[in-house]
Write a protein that holds these residues in place. Structure first.
Motif: not given
Length: 137
Positions: A55-57, A70-71, A82-84, A123-129
């Motif tokens: 779902e995150l991807v 990046r995963v 923890r997956v991100a 993040l500076r260039r995007g986000k991490r979920v």
């Protein structure tokens, strides 16, 4: 498609991979999760964790700009993973409350149901979920 997986050299045990920012990358991400959880002898978390990663991807591929994402999968505790997914879209995800007729908006509802916790970090260039999955009580 070639996927390079890198072990996390410091901090919690973990692995990460850079993938194309396309829906088909969910398959590679699920594979990484399955392999890592098998290595860590956490196969009992595999079904929920692979679905959360999927779902995150899928969300990143649908909403993010950029050609790559990046995963990662880490183990912050013995029986917790923890997956991100990190992408180049600065817009943070919003948990929707879809009704029966809605065709979209169920992904984070599913993540909320399966994960012990989830969130997003700008993040500076995007986000991490990210999402953490552990055993069900």
């Amino acid at each position: 498609m070639t996927v390079t997986t890198v072990a996390n050299p410091r901090g919690d045990p973990g692995y990460e991979a850079t993938l194309p920012c396309v829906p088909q990358s969910a398959r590679s991400a699920r594979s990484l999760v399955s392999i890592v959880l098998s290595v860590w002898a956490l196969d009992d978390l595999a079904d929920d964790t692979t679905l959360v990663m999927d779902e995150l991807v899928a969300n990143a591929a649908r909403h993010a700009s950029g050609s790559r994402l990046r995963v990662s999968i880490t183990r912050p505790a013995d029986h917790l993973v923890r997956v991100a997914v990190t992408d180049h879209c600065p817009e943070l995800p919003v948990l929707m409350r879809p009704d029966a007729q809605d065709e979209r908006g169920r992904g984070l509802v599913l993540v909320t149901a399966l994960a012990a916790a989830w969130g997003a970090v700008p993040l500076r260039r995007g986000k991490r979920v990210w999402a953490e999955v552990g055993p069900h009580p």
